[in-house]
Structure formats: structure tokens, C-alpha cells
Design a protein around this motif. Structure first.
Motif, mmCIF file in Angstrom:
data_model
loop_
_atom_site.group_PDB
_atom_site.id
_atom_site.type_symbol
_atom_site.label_atom_id
_atom_site.label_comp_id
_atom_site.label_asym_id
_atom_site.label_seq_id
_atom_site.Cartn_x
_atom_site.Cartn_y
_atom_site.Cartn_z
ATOM 1 N N GLY A 5 0.855 -1.176 0.000
ATOM 2 C CA GLY A 5 0.000 0.000 0.000
ATOM 3 C C GLY A 5 0.887 1.220 0.000
ATOM 4 O O GLY A 5 0.663 2.173 -0.749
ATOM 5 N N ALA A 6 1.929 1.175 0.854
ATOM 6 C CA ALA A 6 2.977 2.192 0.778
ATOM 7 C C ALA A 6 3.959 1.804 -0.316
ATOM 8 O O ALA A 6 4.442 2.653 -1.067
ATOM 9 C CB ALA A 6 3.686 2.320 2.116
ATOM 10 N N LEU A 7 4.280 0.511 -0.404
ATOM 11 C CA LEU A 7 5.129 -0.018 -1.468
ATOM 12 C C LEU A 7 4.254 -0.734 -2.487
ATOM 13 O O LEU A 7 3.163 -1.211 -2.176
ATOM 14 C CB LEU A 7 6.175 -0.992 -0.908
ATOM 15 C CG LEU A 7 7.563 -0.398 -0.617
ATOM 16 C CD1 LEU A 7 7.463 0.717 0.406
ATOM 17 C CD2 LEU A 7 8.515 -1.475 -0.132
ATOM 18 N N SER A 8 4.740 -0.822 -3.693
ATOM 19 C CA SER A 8 3.992 -1.437 -4.781
ATOM 20 C C SER A 8 3.995 -2.962 -4.655
ATOM 21 O O SER A 8 4.823 -3.534 -3.939
ATOM 22 C CB SER A 8 4.602 -1.034 -6.125
ATOM 23 O OG SER A 8 5.889 -1.627 -6.287
ATOM 24 N N PRO A 9 3.101 -3.634 -5.355
ATOM 25 C CA PRO A 9 3.080 -5.094 -5.322
ATOM 26 C C PRO A 9 4.415 -5.707 -5.743
ATOM 27 O O PRO A 9 4.915 -6.636 -5.091
ATOM 28 C CB PRO A 9 1.966 -5.455 -6.318
ATOM 29 C CG PRO A 9 1.090 -4.260 -6.381
ATOM 30 C CD PRO A 9 1.990 -3.083 -6.175
#
Length: 544
Positions: A177-181
Motif C-alpha cells: 500500500g505504501a510499497l507497490s506489489p
């Protein structure tokens, strides 16, 4: 004469404001005149003139920006330079050791190690070794020779049924959510390949965390992944997630007061289906972490919550993560650990230096104790209560190199968690656009067009290689100091220059408690002398 000259100068300054706009207007007839002799150049000139003229007219007539109205067209150059100022400063202005927030030298170390490039430096240090604050580790004439660099720490107190042998260096909490998948998946695959742990962040365990790497499940005040619809703690959902084989430890995050969070994503963006699946929230609504926990409100309540999580998880290590704030609040927790006999198996001490997420500038710059001060306070407290051997301390802040690891070990840490170091390893360029959703490398965004450019297998290899190279550098640092493990570093190994002619060890520069000192009537450390007796286990408030 002087007044006439002054009026003329003022008129010139007035007309200077419109020079770029006037030039743009004049480019149109100039281009038309040149059309016969240089048609290509003339066409370009006319098009540029039209674009500049229309932009200037817009600036003159709009009413939103006074600067653009007063300086049509030319003011846009100011906005353009301001937009690229961080990049200009980072690449052309700041020196290699300016930590804003990480120096070029620190980033270069990570990039070289992640890519497997030789990291030695010719011609000696670039540091001023006689400047105040310069630090070094003493070496030994009797060096050691260690068989490998896989340093582990055993985490699990007397009440823990499933202890975990953790690497000394692990990935700090960064939520999906802060970092991408793709970033989360790359980090977890790296953790599996390098046999180290990956902390989930308070956004809970997503599908991208389930790539085989060991997990430290972080639980914040939003109880994502183990919450009821009203945001309170759900024991059944916790037990279900905690039973997962990949989950090796559980970490209770306490530091919302120091770093106000939004559950790992900004308040503006809505929750996607994948985020909702991981966190147990509804799709399309804002995802916010409350400022405090609802499962407990006192230090004694925190102990009861630790015991509950330990029981529900089947005896896995339970820890807490905090940035030290009011010292009496930490003292109250420590007293509760001692008096109830219920203590965490590990404590992650975060520094006020800031993390991977976005925060108001007042919080980023002036909230929370810096790592060293917070770590030493926690370490001293546990030593003074004779509980230090039972609880492992993990440091988490601006840690990049082997020297950072050994230095913080000398000040009391058993291991470290890195966030931004691993972000650099998978391609972060410190663009400082994490909060915009427009990360140029696709690491901190949910924009599919951006994060798909981040190739997971390649980035996973780089992150694992960075961990391996860093651990090897730690091994060499231990060997050169005559030690067998980084936790053998003591304050006596760390030297700090306090003036051009004076050097002191950390052992003599700082105040240190002796084992069991807090159990006696005499406490010499000033912080404890002032606040220890005013801490109470049934309230976080300071007793009057």
C-alpha cells in the motif's frame, strides 16, 4: 538627476517583467519572415512563439497566481527550476557525504553491493578524521578468522515455545500500500533467497508477502489483518494469520504518536481490492490507523495483550516496536514487564530520523528520540532490571553500512532492521516522491504502469546480494576487531572525537547502568533519577 535616473530604472524594471512574453510575440513575425529561406527553422520559431504567446496571455488574464500575472511566461521558469531543484541538488550540488537524507556515498555503497560491483576505495578516506563527532571502531592485533558471515540471534524468552533464529540484518516494516506489489514481492523473494526476515509493516500480510520468505507480522493500532469491522482487535482472525508457517514473529507497533500514520497509504487514495484483502477492510474507503491502540490503554494492559498474542500464536516470539518519547512511559512499560513477569521477546527501537512513509515536516524533523538516544535508554533500563538477556533489541533507523551495524551494536543493539537500504537495493533513487504515488522507479506507487517496470526476479537478486555483501562486510569488521559476532561489540570499541584534541570511547562519554541497578535504592543516571520513581504500571501518565 538622481530622481530622473531612479524613475527610469523603475520603468525599466517594470518592462523587464514582460520581456520574455514580448520575445515570444516577436518570434511569430520573425518566423514568418524567415519562412522562404529556412522553412524548418521558421516553422519551429512560429510554433514556439505561438505557444509562448498563448501561455503569456493565459498568465496575464488568470487570477489564481500573482507571480504569474506579474511575470507572464518568465515566472514559469521559476516553477520549472523549483520542480527539478531536488534532482539538481542531489546530482550536481551536494557533496558525497551530505546526508539529505542519505548521502551519495551511502547510496553508492548499496548500489555497488546490490549489483555485485567491487566496493573498495583507493587513496584513503574522504572524511575529516579530526572533525568533531568523527567516529571509528578500534581494531585488534589479535584478529579472528570466522568461517562464514551468517550471523544469527536467538529470539525467544522463557515463555516462547517457537523461538526464531533471526539474521542480524532484516527488512524493516514497509506495508503493501505504501510499497507497490512488485516491490513487496521482490523483497520477500530476496528474504527467502538470503535466509533473512521480512517485516510486513502495519498493512498486514498481503498476497505479495507470500513468496516463501520468513515474515515478521507487524500489528499497528489499526489491527489490519486481525480486526473487526469497527477497527477493534479480532482474536480469531489473528490466530488464523499467525498460524501461517511463514510467520516467524509478531511485532506490536506502538509509535503512532511519534510518526502519525495512515495505515501505510495516504488518506487521499482509496483502498484497492488487494489492499482490502490483506487488511480486512472494505474496498474504496480511506484506510487510517488510529493514534493509539484500543486493545490496551495501560502498561499492564500491554503485558496482557502480549500474553494473549503469545497464546493465540502458539508461542511464537512477540515483540514491540516503538520510537522512544516520554521516558516515563517507557519506564512504566519496563516496570510492568518486570512486575508482571510478562515481557516481549524482542523490542524494535525506531529512531526519530524518519522512515519510509510520509509525515508532516514537524513530525519528521522534531518528534521522537533519535535512534542512539532511544536505544541506549531502552538498553540501560533492561540492564538495570536484569532483563537484558531475556529481551533482544533491534535497531531501526538510518542504517546502511557494516560500520552502522557495528556502531549501533556497540551501543546496545543485537540486530538491525533496514528499510531504505533495501529500497535502494531494488532501485530507489531517493527522488523523495514516495507520498505522491508517482515514484519514478515504481517502488512506492500503486500505479500499474509504473511498478510493472520493476522486474521482480532481477530486483530480488539485487536485494539478496546486498544483504549478503553487507553481512560479509560485518564479518570483516568483526574479524578486524578480534570478535566472533557483532553483538560482541561494546561501548569500549566505539571511539568518538569530541574536539580536535580529545577522543573518548562511548563507554566513558555516555552514562551506563550496571546490572540490577534499578532494583536498588541508588540510581546515578540522570534520566532515571528524575523519572523512574514517577512511572506507574497502571497508567502511562507520570505520577505527581
Amino acid at each position: 538627476m538622481r530622481q530622473r535616473f531612479t524613475r527610469a530604472r523603475e520603468r525599466a524594471r517594470y518592462y523587464e517583467r514582460y520581456v520574455p512574453f514580448a520575445l515570444a510575440v516577436l518570434m511569430i513575425p520573425a518566423g514568418i519572415l524567415l519562412f522562404g529561406s529556412a522553412p524548418i527553422f521558421a516553422t519551429i520559431l512560429v510554433l514556439l512563439g505561438l505557444a509562448g504567446t498563448l501561455t503569456g496571455l493565459h498568465d496575464l488574464t488568470q487570477t489564481q497566481h500573482a507571480l504569474m500575472r506579474n511575470y507572464p511566461l518568465s515566472s514559469r521558469m521559476r516553477y520549472l527550476l523549483e520542480h527539478f531543484r531536488p534532482e539538481i541538488r542531489q546530482y550536481f550540488v551536494e557533496d558525497d557525504h551530505a546526508e539529505t537524507p542519505f548521502s551519495r556515498e551511502q547510496r553508492a555503497v548499496v548500489y555497488r553491493r546490490a549489483k555485485g560491483i567491487e566496493g573498495v576505495r583507493p587513496f584513503g578516506t574522504l572524511c575529516n578524521v579530526y572533525s568533531d563527532g568523527y567516529e571509528w571502531l578500534n581494531h585488534s592485533m589479535a584478529t579472528t578468522h570466522l568461517p562464514d558471515s551468517d550471523f544469527r540471534i536467538h529470539i525467544g524468552g522463557p515463555d516462547c515455545k517457537q523461538p526464531y533464529d533471526s539474521s542480524v540484518v532484516n527488512i524493516s516494516g514497509m506495508s503493501y500500500g505504501a510499497l507497490s506489489p512488485n516491490a513487496i514481492e521482490a523483497l520477500n523473494r530476496a528474504a527467502k533467497a538470503g535466509n533473512f526476515a521480512h517485516t510486513t509493516g502495519e498493512g498486514s500480510i498481503s498476497r505479495y508477502h507470500r513468496m516463501g520468505g520468513d515474515l515478521v507480522w507487524q500489528i499497528g493500532s489499526g489491527y489490519f489483518g486481525c480486526r473487526n469491522d469497527d477497527g477493534t482487535f479480532n482474536a480469531e482472525r489473528f490466530a488464523e494469520n499467525a498460524a501461517g508457517e511463514a510467520v516467524k514473529m509478531i511485532e506490536i507497533k506502538l509509535s503512532q504518536g511519534a510518526k502519525p500514520g495512515h495505515g501505510g497509504i495516504l488518506p487521499g487514495p482509496k483502498v484497492t481490492e488487494a489492499i482490502a484483502e490483506a487488511r480486512g477492510v472494505k474496498v474504496g474507503v480511506a484506510c487510517v490507523s488510529p493514534s493509539s491502540h484500543s486493545a490496551f490503554s495501560t502498561p499492564r494492559g500491554l503485558c496482557d495483550f502480549i500474553a494473549q498474542l503469545r497464546r493465540l500464536s502458539g508461542g511464537k516470539p512477540i515483540g514491540i516496536k516503538m520510537c522512544v518519547g516520554h521516558p516515563w512511559e517507557w519506564f512504566a512499560m519496563a516496570k510492568a514487564f518486570h512486575e508482571t513477569g510478562i515481557a516481549p521477546d524482542f523490542i524494535v527501537v525506531d529512531g526519530g530520523e524518519g522512515g519510509t512513509g510520509a509525515a508532516p515536516v514537524e513530525f519528521a524533523d522534531h518528534k521522537g528520540a533519535p535512534l542512539r538516544d532511544g536505544l541506549m535508554l531502552v538498553h540501560n533500563t533492561l540492564v538495570g532490571l536484569n532483563m537484558r538477556d531475556r529481551i533482544k533489541l533491534i535497531a531501526s533507523a538510518k542504517i546502511i553500512t557494516a560500520f552502522d551495524i557495528c556502531r549501533i551494536s556497540a551501543l546496545g543493539a543485537d540486530g538491525v532492521n533496514m528499510a531504505r537500504g533495501f529500497m535502494f537495493a531494488i532501485g530507489c533513487i531517493q527522488a523523495q516522491a514516495c507520498h505522491t504515488g508517482k515514484c519514478p522507479t515504481g517502488i512506492t506507487t500503486q500505479d500499474a504502469d509504473r511498478y510493472r517496470a520493476l522486474v521482480v526476479p532481477d530486483k530480488a537478486v539485487r536485494a539478496a546480494r546486498f544483504h549478503e555483501a553487507t553481512m560479509f562486510a560485518v564479518k570483516e569488521a568483526c574479524e578486524s576487531s578480534g570478535l566472533d559476532h557483532p553483538d560482541a561489540f561494546t561501548p569500549h570499541h566505539l571511539m568518538i572525537r569530541t574536539s580536535p584534541r580529545e577522543v573518548r570511547s562511548a563507554a566513558s562519554l555516555y552514562d551506563w547502568l550496571s546490572p540490577g541497578e534499578l532494583l536498588t535504592e541508588k540510581v546515578s543516571h540522570p534520566a532515571f533519577a528524575k523519572y523512574w520513581d514517577r512511572a506507574q504500571i497502571d497508567s502511562f501518565a507520570m505520577a505527581s
